[in-house]
Design a protein around this motif. Structure first.
Motif, PDB file in Angstrom:
ATOM      1  N   VAL A 190       6.766  18.918  94.585  1.00 38.57           N
ATOM      2  CA  VAL A 190       5.808  17.863  94.313  1.00 38.57           C
ATOM      3  C   VAL A 190       5.723  17.463  92.812  1.00 38.57           C
ATOM      4  CG1 VAL A 190       3.308  17.638  93.842  1.00 38.57           C
ATOM      5  CG2 VAL A 190       4.226  18.474  96.043  1.00 38.57           C
ATOM      6  N   ASP A 191       6.070  16.241  92.081  1.00 40.13           N
ATOM      7  CA  ASP A 191       5.757  15.638  91.086  1.00 40.13           C
ATOM      8  C   ASP A 191       4.523  14.893  90.866  1.00 40.13           C
ATOM      9  OD1 ASP A 191       8.350  16.608  90.353  1.00 40.13           O
ATOM     10  OD2 ASP A 191       9.357  14.634  90.715  1.00 40.13           O
ATOM     11  N   ILE A 192       3.836  15.001  89.748  1.00 40.76           N
ATOM     12  CA  ILE A 192       2.517  14.510  89.569  1.00 40.76           C
ATOM     13  C   ILE A 192       2.641  13.508  88.252  1.00 40.76           C
ATOM     14  CG2 ILE A 192       0.251  14.688  88.682  1.00 40.76           C
ATOM     15  CD1 ILE A 192       0.264  17.600  90.266  1.00 40.76           C
ATOM     16  N   THR A 193       2.246  12.118  88.553  1.00 41.47           N
ATOM     17  CA  THR A 193       2.273  11.244  87.200  1.00 41.47           C
ATOM     18  C   THR A 193       0.791  10.545  87.172  1.00 41.47           C
ATOM     19  OG1 THR A 193       3.407   9.389  86.434  1.00 41.47           O
ATOM     20  CG2 THR A 193       3.031   9.247  88.944  1.00 41.47           C
ATOM     21  N   THR A 194       0.796  10.141  85.977  1.00 41.03           N
ATOM     22  CA  THR A 194      -0.582   9.143  85.682  1.00 41.03           C
ATOM     23  C   THR A 194      -0.416   7.802  86.080  1.00 41.03           C
ATOM     24  OG1 THR A 194       0.041   8.936  83.385  1.00 41.03           O
ATOM     25  CG2 THR A 194      -1.193  11.087  84.082  1.00 41.03           C
ATOM     26  N   GLU A 195      -1.376   6.942  85.910  1.00 37.33           N
ATOM     27  CA  GLU A 195      -1.256   5.602  86.253  1.00 37.33           C
ATOM     28  C   GLU A 195      -0.333   4.925  84.969  1.00 37.33           C
ATOM     29  OE1 GLU A 195      -4.195   1.492  86.040  1.00 37.33           O
ATOM     30  OE2 GLU A 195      -4.981   3.536  85.773  1.00 37.33           O
ATOM     31  N   GLY A 196      -0.224   5.068  84.035  1.00 42.00           N
ATOM     32  CA  GLY A 196       0.542   4.539  83.099  1.00 42.00           C
ATOM     33  C   GLY A 196       1.913   4.910  83.325  1.00 42.00           C
ATOM     34  N   GLN A 197       2.307   6.360  83.445  1.00 40.84           N
ATOM     35  CA  GLN A 197       3.658   6.756  83.542  1.00 40.84           C
ATOM     36  C   GLN A 197       4.342   6.073  84.931  1.00 40.84           C
ATOM     37  OE1 GLN A 197       2.545  10.824  83.779  1.00 40.84           O
ATOM     38  NE2 GLN A 197       3.025  11.433  81.545  1.00 40.84           N
ATOM     39  N   PHE A 198       3.395   5.932  85.963  1.00 40.01           N
ATOM     40  CA  PHE A 198       3.770   5.570  87.347  1.00 40.01           C
ATOM     41  C   PHE A 198       4.266   4.038  87.164  1.00 40.01           C
ATOM     42  CE2 PHE A 198       2.560   3.361  91.450  1.00 40.01           C
ATOM     43  CZ  PHE A 198       3.659   3.999  92.315  1.00 40.01           C
ATOM     44  N   GLU A 199       3.896   3.298  86.242  1.00 39.73           N
ATOM     45  CA  GLU A 199       4.383   1.716  86.231  1.00 39.73           C
ATOM     46  C   GLU A 199       5.948   1.744  86.037  1.00 39.73           C
ATOM     47  OE1 GLU A 199       2.880  -1.111  86.766  1.00 39.73           O
ATOM     48  OE2 GLU A 199       1.078  -0.032  87.445  1.00 39.73           O
ATOM     49  N   GLY A 200       6.218   2.639  85.136  1.00 42.72           N
ATOM     50  CA  GLY A 200       8.070   2.449  85.051  1.00 42.72           C
ATOM     51  C   GLY A 200       8.789   3.751  85.575  1.00 42.72           C
ATOM     52  N   LEU A 201       8.124   4.308  86.592  1.00 42.75           N
ATOM     53  CA  LEU A 201       8.798   5.331  87.228  1.00 42.75           C
ATOM     54  C   LEU A 201       9.827   4.677  88.376  1.00 42.75           C
ATOM     55  CD1 LEU A 201       8.742   8.461  87.133  1.00 42.75           C
ATOM     56  CD2 LEU A 201       7.203   8.603  89.022  1.00 42.75           C
ATOM     57  N   THR A 202      11.240   5.312  88.334  1.00 41.48           N
ATOM     58  CA  THR A 202      12.076   4.887  89.397  1.00 41.48           C
ATOM     59  C   THR A 202      11.597   5.621  90.971  1.00 41.48           C
ATOM     60  OG1 THR A 202      13.903   4.747  87.960  1.00 41.48           O
ATOM     61  CG2 THR A 202      14.447   5.170  90.203  1.00 41.48           C
ATOM     62  N   LEU A 203      11.465   4.881  92.040  1.00 40.56           N
ATOM     63  CA  LEU A 203      10.884   5.502  93.267  1.00 40.56           C
ATOM     64  C   LEU A 203      12.232   6.065  94.067  1.00 40.56           C
ATOM     65  CD1 LEU A 203       8.338   2.422  94.057  1.00 40.56           C
ATOM     66  CD2 LEU A 203       8.174   4.622  92.417  1.00 40.56           C
ATOM     67  N   ASP A 204      13.189   5.650  93.875  1.00 40.04           N
ATOM     68  CA  ASP A 204      14.280   5.915  95.155  1.00 40.04           C
ATOM     69  C   ASP A 204      14.291   7.584  95.501  1.00 40.04           C
ATOM     70  OD1 ASP A 204      14.780   3.313  94.975  1.00 40.04           O
ATOM     71  OD2 ASP A 204      16.420   3.391  93.783  1.00 40.04           O
ATOM     72  N   GLN A 228      10.837  15.357  98.610  1.00 40.97           N
ATOM     73  CA  GLN A 228      10.302  14.926  97.476  1.00 40.97           C
ATOM     74  C   GLN A 228       9.046  14.154  97.421  1.00 40.97           C
ATOM     75  OE1 GLN A 228      11.907  15.674  94.399  1.00 40.97           O
ATOM     76  NE2 GLN A 228      13.466  16.968  95.656  1.00 40.97           N
ATOM     77  N   ILE A 229       7.884  14.437  97.047  1.00 44.08           N
ATOM     78  CA  ILE A 229       6.616  13.921  97.052  1.00 44.08           C
ATOM     79  C   ILE A 229       6.212  13.523  95.598  1.00 44.08           C
ATOM     80  CG2 ILE A 229       4.343  14.125  98.009  1.00 44.08           C
ATOM     81  CD1 ILE A 229       5.269  15.999 100.034  1.00 44.08           C
ATOM     82  N   LEU A 230       5.798  12.284  95.258  1.00 48.58           N
ATOM     83  CA  LEU A 230       5.074  12.033  94.103  1.00 48.58           C
ATOM     84  C   LEU A 230       3.510  11.952  94.264  1.00 48.58           C
ATOM     85  CD1 LEU A 230       5.375  10.865  91.141  1.00 48.58           C
ATOM     86  CD2 LEU A 230       5.790   8.839  92.083  1.00 48.58           C
ATOM     87  N   LEU A 231       2.823  12.553  93.683  1.00 54.15           N
ATOM     88  CA  LEU A 231       1.272  12.345  93.542  1.00 54.15           C
ATOM     89  C   LEU A 231       0.947  11.648  92.299  1.00 54.15           C
ATOM     90  CD1 LEU A 231       0.405  15.764  94.281  1.00 54.15           C
ATOM     91  CD2 LEU A 231       0.652  14.148  95.708  1.00 54.15           C
ATOM     92  N   VAL A 232       0.220  10.499  92.507  1.00 54.58           N
ATOM     93  CA  VAL A 232      -0.312   9.549  91.252  1.00 54.58           C
ATOM     94  C   VAL A 232      -1.543   9.757  91.261  1.00 54.58           C
ATOM     95  CG1 VAL A 232      -0.061   7.152  90.341  1.00 54.58           C
ATOM     96  CG2 VAL A 232       1.537   7.945  92.067  1.00 54.58           C
ATOM     97  N   ASP A 233      -2.182  10.373  90.070  1.00 56.43           N
ATOM     98  CA  ASP A 233      -3.523  10.659  89.879  1.00 56.43           C
ATOM     99  C   ASP A 233      -4.084   9.401  89.074  1.00 56.43           C
ATOM    100  OD1 ASP A 233      -5.965  12.100  88.949  1.00 56.43           O
ATOM    101  OD2 ASP A 233      -5.080  14.009  88.957  1.00 56.43           O
ATOM    102  N   GLY A 234      -5.134   8.994  89.652  1.00 54.31           N
ATOM    103  CA  GLY A 234      -5.799   8.058  89.141  1.00 54.31           C
ATOM    104  C   GLY A 234      -7.061   8.261  88.096  1.00 54.31           C
ATOM    105  N   ASP A 235      -7.232   9.676  88.130  1.00 51.61           N
ATOM    106  CA  ASP A 235      -8.312   9.951  87.340  1.00 51.61           C
ATOM    107  C   ASP A 235      -7.936  11.606  86.964  1.00 51.61           C
ATOM    108  OD1 ASP A 235     -10.868  10.400  86.230  1.00 51.61           O
ATOM    109  OD2 ASP A 235     -11.999  10.806  87.850  1.00 51.61           O
ATOM    110  N   PRO A 236      -7.034  11.856  86.195  1.00 50.40           N
ATOM    111  CA  PRO A 236      -6.561  13.047  85.769  1.00 50.40           C
ATOM    112  C   PRO A 236      -7.655  13.917  84.991  1.00 50.40           C
ATOM    113  CG  PRO A 236      -5.526  11.515  84.465  1.00 50.40           C
ATOM    114  CD  PRO A 236      -6.322  10.769  85.405  1.00 50.40           C
ATOM    115  N   SER A 237      -7.421  15.011  85.216  1.00 51.46           N
ATOM    116  CA  SER A 237      -8.434  16.116  84.573  1.00 51.46           C
ATOM    117  C   SER A 237      -7.577  17.406  84.167  1.00 51.46           C
ATOM    118  CB  SER A 237      -9.716  16.370  85.430  1.00 51.46           C
ATOM    119  OG  SER A 237     -10.656  17.369  84.578  1.00 51.46           O
TER     120      SER A 237
END
Length: 818
Positions: free
Chosen positions: A433-447, A397-406
């Motif tokens: 692989v899951d992809i999230t943006t900066e705003g979505q990442f703030e409230g995401l559960t990491l476990d 399980q891998i999370l990618l946080v995209d700081g400049d999505p396009s």
């Protein structure tokens, strides 16, 4: 006939001091020249009238003083009364409580001369109890096993005719367990029993054991030699190779106290000596013996961080030979549950060494999985099989946080990473692989994630940083790719925190040529780094093709230099003064900070520079840091193609897969535990009901209800009856109606396989001047029963005090009346 012996009989020589008061008495009667004196006639006449009384008084005092000296000599000689003698039969406290400590650990099942040590002990114990009942029916019997020292088989049972058949039946029903013995705790239970004044005051202790060296903490000469050879066979990081000697170290790798201090008795023997000084007798009954080859499966290690369906899962199985003979043509079986077994053969496993066997298997189904690995039968069958339990997932399980999505293909920060880690198509990559943006990442559960890759993120809130720190400390893997969106000041203040935070290096400013006229390459600081092996080797074509024209300047935190066993910290500012020196330092630092990877290397806190750019300053390109139980890697370039050509090169795919696998939190072995360790599972009450059932290796089903946790937010399913080795099946019920199954594998302690014996002479030497007797074989139990005596020094001390008190009183009384 009288049954009187002494602990220190040579001190009885002190009884010769009885001559002192007699000599004094005789000297006082010496003859003197008599001169008549008229005034004394009246006194002499009075003396003649009282002479008989005075003589009796003097003789009485003389006898009391002689008796006091005799009692003092008896006190220091510590008299023992044998219960079978006349004195024992007449003693008011002649009843003895016999306390038996029986080792029922797996090592006692080792077969010696066509019979296991436990079978021999059990047979000898039955005869011992029968004989004791005939000779000492007034005694009581307590039986404690080392697997359950706080739950005696029976406690203080009389040895009368009415009870003896029941006691023997209980003994005959005893069986060895899969639990490791705890003789120290058993002795502590005996110590508490001896402190109970409501029962018999005389105790005789019998420890029935196979006298294994690692259990008794005794470093015999042979064991010390084996330990030294094991230390020599280890590498610079202290880890044994694929084939190496099995040393005398404990589970944590620490040398035993006995090995460190040859003259020290060790904690167990010290406790034995302490109890023996208070007991009427203490016997160690050795029922073990030497064995030939003894093979055991000591480890089933998955080499992937998680088991993924549809892709190859690699395992490394370790086979140890703890016997005295070499083992040839060793058949090893690898069998997943409900699947055909895979067999291989080891040509040779030398005595005292171990060997590794690789296995590869493709799991087709998602869900719980169990594996059984076994070797052929030998002296100790209990350690020939080992189990593994885990869960097959869709992938890591891998999370990618995209700081400049396009939305444009190839333009997002995570576009190349996503296609490298989980490329489209029918063939599974082993990653989810899951992809999230900066705003979505703030409230995401990491476990749920094993690895998180943050790409060109502007900044992080304090709450998210705290959550990330806790997640990484728990074993998570975090990767930063930088870019033009990064707020360097915020990163330094909240993530680097003067070297104490998550970020491995302090950011300075963007470097390189914005006009793209000058490009630099990449140089590895350590070619053997697990995540960047794709670039290793001389004239590597991959590393020659990738170029960079911009990157973030950085100052790494304190760098660890040296090996895992001897690490030092140097100032990072000193690293990189010159390119050659920096490279050498980085290589050593990387070796030290590789951490706890699949090979089991120890984590060393600190920072290492993994790769540098080939500019004049040899700027850090990839920096790594061990943080708690996890890792953080910093790439000072972005993961897209804006500042370099790496994402379009084939090596990027390989490097991305290796980096993600390297930093990911391991989950493959999360369901493997030791025999006796409870199964604990936290449940979400919104998903699961209270009903839980567990099926043990024998197929016996136990149902119970999960209980709320202390915070009331979760449910806890705890099952403690894991005393058998094998696979346990935990069944849960979802509110939606679907059942969920989990496997747990319980295995015996690998230390039980070490059958090296402690030499009785060494044990006796370490016990020193104690009253402990070491006897060999089950027949020696009868000898121990007949030679037992109980001390009467307390009675002698009381008698001495009484005699001295009476003597003082009479001397004062007689003197006053004269």
């Amino acid at each position: 006939m009288f049954g009187l012996t002494f602990v220190t009989p040579w001190l009885l020589a002190g009884a010769a001091l009885i001559a002192a008061p007699i000599i004094i008495h005789l000297l006082s009667k010496r003859k003197f020249k008599i001169i008549g004196w008229a005034a004394m006639e009246f006194l002499l006449e009075a003396d003649r009238r009282n002479r008989r009384r005075v003589r009796l008084e003097s003789l009485l005092l003389l006898l009391l003083r002689c008796l006091a000296i005799i009692l003092l000599a008896l006190l220091v000689a510590r008299p023992l009364i044998n219960p079978t003698g006349l004195l024992g039969a007449a003693a008011p406290n002649a009843a003895i409580q016999r306390v038996i400590i029986l080792d029922d650990s797996p090592s006692m099942t080792a077969v010696v001369e066509n019979r296991s040590a436990f079978e021999a002990a059990n047979a000898g114990l039955v005869e011992f109890v029968r004989d004791l009942a005939r000779q000492r029916p007034g005694d009581t019997l307590t039986l404690i096993t080392t697997s359950a020292p706080d739950r005696p088989v029976f406690n203080g049972q009389p040895l009368g005719a009415a009870q003896i058949d029941q006691l023997i039946e209980q003994i005959e029903r005893l069986e060895p367990t899969d639990l490791s013995g705890n003789p120290a705790t058993a002795l502590q239970s005996v110590e508490r029993l001896m402190g109970d004044r409501s029962g018999p005051r005389n105790h005789v202790i019998y420890m029935i054991t196979d006298l294994r060296d690692n259990e008794w903490g005794v470093a015999s000469p042979a064991a010390s030699s084996a330990s030294a050879e094991a230390d020599d066979s280890r590498g610079p990081d202290g880890a044994a190779g694929a084939t190496g000697a099995i040393g005398a170290d404990g589970p944590d790798g620490a040398t035993s106290d006995a090995a460190a201090s040859p003259n020290s008795p060790g904690p167990l023997l010290a406790l034995v000596r302490q109890i023996a000084d208070r007991a009427a007798g203490f016997f160690i009954i050795d029922v073990g013996g030497e064995v030939g080859a003894n093979l055991s499966v000591t480890q089933i290690a998955p080499l992937e961080k998680s088991l993924a369906a549809g892709v190859e899962s690699r395992f490394e199985v370790t086979i140890a030979n703890t016997g005295n003979d070499d083992a040839q043509n060793v058949d090893v079986s690898f069998k997943p549950l409900d699947a055909p077994e895979i067999r291989t053969r080891l040509p040779l496993v030398r005595a005292g060494e171990s060997a590794s066997v690789p296995f590869t298997y493709v799991f087709r189904q998602i869900g719980a999985v169990g594996i059984e690995v076994s070797v052929g039968a030998d002296a100790l069958v209990a350690d020939n099989t080992r189990h593994f339990a885990g869960e097959v997932r869709q992938g890591t399980q891998i999370l990618l946080v995209d700081g400049d999505p396009s939305t444009q293909p190839g333009r997002g920060e995570t576009y190349f990473l996503q296609h490298a880690l989980a490329p489209p198509g029918e063939l599974p990559s082993g990653n989810v692989v899951d992809i999230t943006t900066e705003g979505q990442f703030e409230g995401l559960t990491l476990d749920r994630y094993q690895a998180i890759i943050i790409c060109n993120l502007y900044r992080l809130s304090e709450e998210r940083i705290t959550a990330l720190e806790n997640w990484v400390r728990g074993g998570g893997g975090l990767v930063f790719f930088l870019g033009d969106q990064v707020d360097a000041a915020a990163y330094n203040e909240t993530l680097f925190v003067a070297g104490a935070g998550l970020l491995p290096a302090e950011l300075t400013e963007i470097q390189g040529d914005d006009e793209q006229r000058e490009w630099v390459g990449l140089a590895l600081a350590a070619e053997n780094h697990p995540a960047l092996r794709v670039f290793g080797g001389d004239q590597n074509p991959f590393i020659k093709e990738i170029k960079f024209f911009r990157w973030w300047g950085s100052k790494p935190g304190d760098v660890v230099v040296g090996t895992a066993g001897d690490a030092a910290v140097v100032d990072a500012a000193a690293v990189g003064a010159t390119a050659p020196a920096a490279t050498a330092t980085d290589a050593a630092a990387t070796d030290a900070a590789v951490g706890n990877d699949a090979a089991g290397e120890k984590q060393i806190a600190g920072t290492s520079v993994v790769a540098r750019f080939t500019d004049l300053e040899t700027s850090p390109a990839i920096v790594e840091k061990v943080f708690g139980g996890g890792r953080v890697m910093l790439f000072t370039m972005p993961a897209d193609g804006t500042w370099n050509n790496w994402p379009s090169d084939p090596s990027f795919v390989v490097a991305a897969l290796e980096v993600a696998g390297y930093v990911a939190r391991p989950l493959a072995s999360e369901s493997t535990l030791a025999v006796g360790q409870p199964i604990e599972q936290t449940l979400d009450p919104s998903k699961y009901s209270l009903n839980v059932s567990v099926s043990n290796p024998a197929g016996e089903l136990t149902s119970f209800a999960a209980t709320p946790t202390s915070d009331g937010k979760s449910l806890s399913a705890r099952f403690e009856e894991t005393g058998r080795r094998g696979l346990y099946r935990l069944s849960l019920q979802q509110h939606a109606g679907e059942g969920v199954e989990m496997f747990y594998a319980a295995n015996i302690d690998p230390a039980e396989s070490d059958l090296r014996r402690a030499e009785a002479e060494v044990v006796t030497q370490k016990l020193g001047e104690s009253r402990v007797q070491i006897l060999r074989g089950k027949a020696s139990l009868e000898q121990a029963a007949l030679t037992t005596g109980f001390e009467i020094w307390r009675s002698v001390l009381i008698a001495l005090a009484v005699v001295l008190g009476v003597e003082q009183f009479l001397a004062w009384s007689f003197g006053r009346n004269r």
